[in-house]
Scaffold this motif. Sequence first.
Motif, PDB file in Angstrom:
ATOM      1  N   ILE A 226       0.838  -1.202   0.000  1.00 19.27           N
ATOM      2  CA  ILE A 226       0.000   0.000   0.000  1.00 19.27           C
ATOM      3  C   ILE A 226       0.874   1.253   0.000  1.00 19.27           C
ATOM      4  O   ILE A 226       0.612   2.221  -0.730  1.00 19.27           O
ATOM      5  CB  ILE A 226      -0.938  -0.012   1.225  1.00 19.27           C
ATOM      6  CG1 ILE A 226      -1.977  -1.128   1.086  1.00 19.27           C
ATOM      7  CG2 ILE A 226      -1.625   1.335   1.397  1.00 19.27           C
ATOM      8  CD1 ILE A 226      -2.853  -1.297   2.313  1.00 19.27           C
ATOM      9  N   ALA A 227       1.926   1.239   0.834  1.00 22.57           N
ATOM     10  CA  ALA A 227       2.812   2.399   0.910  1.00 22.57           C
ATOM     11  C   ALA A 227       3.538   2.630  -0.410  1.00 22.57           C
ATOM     12  O   ALA A 227       3.711   3.780  -0.843  1.00 22.57           O
ATOM     13  CB  ALA A 227       3.810   2.214   2.048  1.00 22.57           C
ATOM     14  N   LEU A 300       9.668  11.649  10.850  1.00 22.13           N
ATOM     15  CA  LEU A 300       9.622  10.254  11.293  1.00 22.13           C
ATOM     16  C   LEU A 300       9.656  10.123  12.808  1.00 22.13           C
ATOM     17  O   LEU A 300       9.652   8.995  13.317  1.00 22.13           O
ATOM     18  CB  LEU A 300      10.793   9.474  10.670  1.00 22.13           C
ATOM     19  CG  LEU A 300      10.786   9.427   9.132  1.00 22.13           C
ATOM     20  CD1 LEU A 300      12.010   8.695   8.610  1.00 22.13           C
ATOM     21  CD2 LEU A 300       9.509   8.770   8.612  1.00 22.13           C
ATOM     22  N   ASP A 301       9.695  11.220  13.540  1.00 20.08           N
ATOM     23  CA  ASP A 301       9.678  11.201  15.002  1.00 20.08           C
ATOM     24  C   ASP A 301       8.351  11.826  15.451  1.00 20.08           C
ATOM     25  O   ASP A 301       8.125  13.019  15.268  1.00 20.08           O
ATOM     26  CB  ASP A 301      10.865  11.992  15.554  1.00 20.08           C
ATOM     27  CG  ASP A 301      10.990  11.882  17.069  1.00 20.08           C
ATOM     28  OD1 ASP A 301       9.951  11.938  17.757  1.00 20.08           O
ATOM     29  OD2 ASP A 301      12.124  11.769  17.565  1.00 20.08           O
ATOM     30  N   ALA A 302       7.465  11.017  16.066  1.00 14.03           N
ATOM     31  CA  ALA A 302       6.120  11.500  16.403  1.00 14.03           C
ATOM     32  C   ALA A 302       6.164  12.678  17.361  1.00 14.03           C
ATOM     33  O   ALA A 302       5.379  13.627  17.224  1.00 14.03           O
ATOM     34  CB  ALA A 302       5.290  10.361  16.997  1.00 14.03           C
ATOM     35  N   LEU A 334       9.184   2.734   7.071  1.00 10.07           N
ATOM     36  CA  LEU A 334       7.729   2.619   6.994  1.00 10.07           C
ATOM     37  C   LEU A 334       7.187   2.494   8.408  1.00 10.07           C
ATOM     38  O   LEU A 334       7.614   1.623   9.170  1.00 10.07           O
ATOM     39  CB  LEU A 334       7.316   1.410   6.147  1.00 10.07           C
ATOM     40  CG  LEU A 334       5.816   1.105   6.069  1.00 10.07           C
ATOM     41  CD1 LEU A 334       5.058   2.274   5.454  1.00 10.07           C
ATOM     42  CD2 LEU A 334       5.572  -0.179   5.282  1.00 10.07           C
ATOM     43  N   GLN A 335       6.240   3.378   8.761  1.00  3.93           N
ATOM     44  CA  GLN A 335       5.675   3.395  10.104  1.00  3.93           C
ATOM     45  C   GLN A 335       4.158   3.405  10.033  1.00  3.93           C
ATOM     46  O   GLN A 335       3.577   4.046   9.155  1.00  3.93           O
ATOM     47  CB  GLN A 335       6.144   4.638  10.876  1.00  3.93           C
ATOM     48  CG  GLN A 335       7.643   4.730  11.086  1.00  3.93           C
ATOM     49  CD  GLN A 335       8.056   6.030  11.757  1.00  3.93           C
ATOM     50  OE1 GLN A 335       7.274   6.971  11.821  1.00  3.93           O
ATOM     51  NE2 GLN A 335       9.277   6.078  12.261  1.00  3.93           N
ATOM     52  N   ARG A 357       3.122   6.004   7.101  1.00  4.16           N
ATOM     53  CA  ARG A 357       4.072   7.034   6.664  1.00  4.16           C
ATOM     54  C   ARG A 357       5.305   6.342   6.107  1.00  4.16           C
ATOM     55  O   ARG A 357       5.963   5.565   6.808  1.00  4.16           O
ATOM     56  CB  ARG A 357       4.437   7.968   7.809  1.00  4.16           C
ATOM     57  CG  ARG A 357       5.533   8.980   7.456  1.00  4.16           C
ATOM     58  CD  ARG A 357       5.576  10.128   8.442  1.00  4.16           C
ATOM     59  NE  ARG A 357       4.397  10.989   8.285  1.00  4.16           N
ATOM     60  CZ  ARG A 357       4.147  12.043   9.047  1.00  4.16           C
ATOM     61  NH1 ARG A 357       4.973  12.371  10.012  1.00  4.16           N
ATOM     62  NH2 ARG A 357       3.065  12.776   8.850  1.00  4.16           N
ATOM     63  N   PHE A 358       5.591   6.599   4.840  1.00  6.03           N
ATOM     64  CA  PHE A 358       6.666   5.912   4.124  1.00  6.03           C
ATOM     65  C   PHE A 358       7.627   6.947   3.560  1.00  6.03           C
ATOM     66  O   PHE A 358       7.215   7.929   2.936  1.00  6.03           O
ATOM     67  CB  PHE A 358       6.074   5.058   3.006  1.00  6.03           C
ATOM     68  CG  PHE A 358       7.094   4.309   2.185  1.00  6.03           C
ATOM     69  CD1 PHE A 358       8.104   3.573   2.786  1.00  6.03           C
ATOM     70  CD2 PHE A 358       7.028   4.330   0.799  1.00  6.03           C
ATOM     71  CE1 PHE A 358       9.039   2.887   2.028  1.00  6.03           C
ATOM     72  CE2 PHE A 358       7.955   3.646   0.031  1.00  6.03           C
ATOM     73  CZ  PHE A 358       8.966   2.918   0.654  1.00  6.03           C
TER      74      PHE A 358
END
Length: 717
Positions: A226-227, A300-302, A334-335, A357-358
Motif C-alpha cells: 500500500i505504501a 519520522l519522530d512522532a 515505513l511506520q 508514513r513511508f
Amino acid sequence: MMEFSSGGGGGSSGGDHQDASDPHRRKKRYHRHTAHQIQRLEAMFKECPHPDEKTRNLLSRELALHPRQIKFWFQNRRTQMKAQHERADNCALRAENDKIRCENIAIREALKNVICPSCGGPPVSEDSYFDEQKLRMENAQLKEELDRVSSIAAKYIGRPISQLPPVQPIHVSSLDLSMASFGGHGIPGPSLDLDLLPGSSTSVIPNLAFPSMSISDMDKSLMADIAANAMDELIRLLQSNEPLWMKSAGDGREILNLESYDRIFPRPNSHLKNPSIRNEASRDSGVVIIHGLGLVEMFLDASKWVEFFPTIVARARTVEVISSGVLGSQSGTLQLMYEELQVLSALVPTRQLYFLRFCQQIEQGSWAIVDVSYDIPHQGSHFSSPCKAHRLPSGCLIQEMPNGYSKVTWVEHWEVEDKAPIHRLYRDLIHSGLAFGAERWLSTLQRMSERFACLIVTANSTRDLGGVIPSLEGKRSMMKLAQRMVNNFCSSINPASGQQWTTLSGLNEFEVRATVHRIIDPGQPNGVVLSAAATIWLPVPPQNVFNFFKDERSRPQWDVLSNQNPVQEVAHIANGSHPGNCISVLRALNTSQNNMLILQESCIDSSGSLVVYCPIDLPAINIAMSGEDPSYIPLLPSGFTITSDGRADHLQASGGDGASTSSNLDRSSGSLITVVFQILVSNLPTARMSPESITTVNNLISNTIHQIKSALNCATS
C-alpha cells in the motif's frame, strides 16, 4: 551460503494450494542461490529493503530467478534482520531498564531519609521552592525515561514491566488563578454535568486508546505494498501540472482537477461513491530554513512532529515501525502511526486517523514522504470525532538547497464525510480546503523553521529585563519556555480522547464551551483546571485583529484582569522574519503585584495567527533569562487564535505562484477569533464546577468579547 524457501508460508515454490496428502507435494522444495545471486541481492537490500514490482522484475532477469523467488528472498531477509535487531535491543533494554529503575528507587529512598534535625521534617533551604521543583522534574524525567524503556521492552519481552507510581507535582500558589480571583465565588456547591474528566492537557495519548495489536508478516507485506503504491501516486501528483492541477479562480491556489485525477488514478467502485463525501485536495511549495535530512528525521519522530506542528497536530503516536529503513538516509522507513489533526477552536472536531508514513530517497539530497490512511479492524472504535476523514496519498517532496535550506512541495488529499453539520462559523473555511490544506501545513513549517533557526542563532533583544542583557543561553531558554506555553495552549483547545466540551451558555450570540481536567504533567501547576472557549466572527481583517492583540498599548482595552492598567514591554525576543513573530515579557503598571509578569508569544503566518500569554513569577523569568532549564517552571496559558473566515467572495489572488507568503494575510475581510481561558480552580482531585463558577466563567468571556468588539468598533456585529 544461505538457504531460503523459494515459496511463502511453508516453503512451497508457488502459490498453488495442493492437498497435503499428495505424495508429490509432501517434500518442500528449496532453491540454493549462488554466491553471485546472494551478493547482488544483499547489495540491493542495503539500498532498498522493499523493492517495488519493477525492481523485482529487473532483478529476476539479471539473476535468472523467478520474480516470486526475489520477492520471498526479500521477505525472509527482512524477517531475519528484524530478529537480529530484536535480540540486540532486548539485551540493551533490559540493562537500561534495570539501571534506571535502581536510580529511581535510590532517589526515592534518599528523599525519605532526609530530615531536619530540629523538627523532624524535611529540611528548608533558602531556595526550597526551586529545589523541590528541580527534584520533582528530575524524578519525572527518570520516570518518563523508565516508561519509554518499559513500553519498548514489554513489546519485545512479551510481558509487562513493573513501573513506579507517578510523582505528584506540587502546587504553585502564584499561578492559582482561582475563581475567587474573578469574583469571590468559591468552589463548593451543587455540581453540574461538567464533571472532572481523566487525563491531562498534553499531547500524550491515553494508552487505553491503543490496545496491543498483533501485526503479522502478511499484514506488514500488505502495508508495504500500500505504501509503495501511495508513493508512486504521490510522486506523480508532485511532478504533474495541468490538467491534473489547476489554479483556483478565487485565490490562485493549486487545486486538484478531480476529473483528470479519476482518469489517471482509477479506483474500484468509484462510480458508487457516497454523494455525502467531499474531496479536499491542494498543493503548495516553498523554501524552509532546515536541511533535508533534518526535515526527514522530524517527520519520522512522532514527538518532534507534534512539537513542529502544535497548531495542527493535537496528538500523534508511532504505533509500529514496520521497516526501519537505511541507516543514515532513512530511505525505506515505513511506520504505522496515529494522529489527531485540529483547527484551533472548540467548534471544530478533530480528524482522527491511523495512517502509514513511508519515506523514500529519490536521489541524492531529495526525499519523498507519503502518508496514506490505513484502516485497522476493531481499532477505530475509540474515535470520537463526528468527522470521518480518509487521507488519500498525501505528503511532500524535500529537495536540499545550498546553505542549509530546502525546497518543500506539499500535497494534501482528503475524502471527508461529516456525520454532523459543520458549525456555521467554520463552514466556509473547511469547505474551501484551507483548514487542512497544503498551504496551512507549509506556512506553518516555514514559520517554525524560522523559529528554530532563531533558537540556534538568536537575534538581539531590543528591550531587556531590569537593564540586564540576556545571554545567548538565556534567550534560548526563554524561547523554549514560550514554545512549551504555546504547545500547552494548543493542546488545551482539543482535549484528549474521552474529554468533551460542554456548552455552558448559548443565550448570547456566541457559545461558551468548557471542559475540566486534572493536570499531572511536569511544568504545569498541580490541580484541576477549567478550560473555557468561545469563537466569534468580526468584519475585521485577520492582520488588524492580530496587531490589536499583540500591541501592549491596546491590552488594557480587552484584558479584564489588568483592571485597565497600562502594560509595558520589558523584554522582547524576535523569533522569525515577520515582526509579529516574537516573545515578550510584559509588566502591568500601577499595580501592587510587582512580582508578577506576563509571558507572551505572538506568531503569524498566511494560515492564521496566535497570541498566547500566561502570568509568571519574576524569579521564574530571571531563572529562564539566566539560561537555566525552564522545563520545571509551571505555565497555565490563555490567549487568542485568529483565522480567516474562508469566504470565497472575500478571497484575493495570492500572486499565482502557489507559494506561502505573508502577502496573503489580508485575503479575507472577516476573522474568526477564538478566546480561550485556562483557570486553576482547585487542588481537590474530585472537584466539580459549581453554578457560581459557571456564572463567573461566562461573565469573564462575555466581558472580554464585549471589550474586544467595542475596541474594534464592532459592538453591534
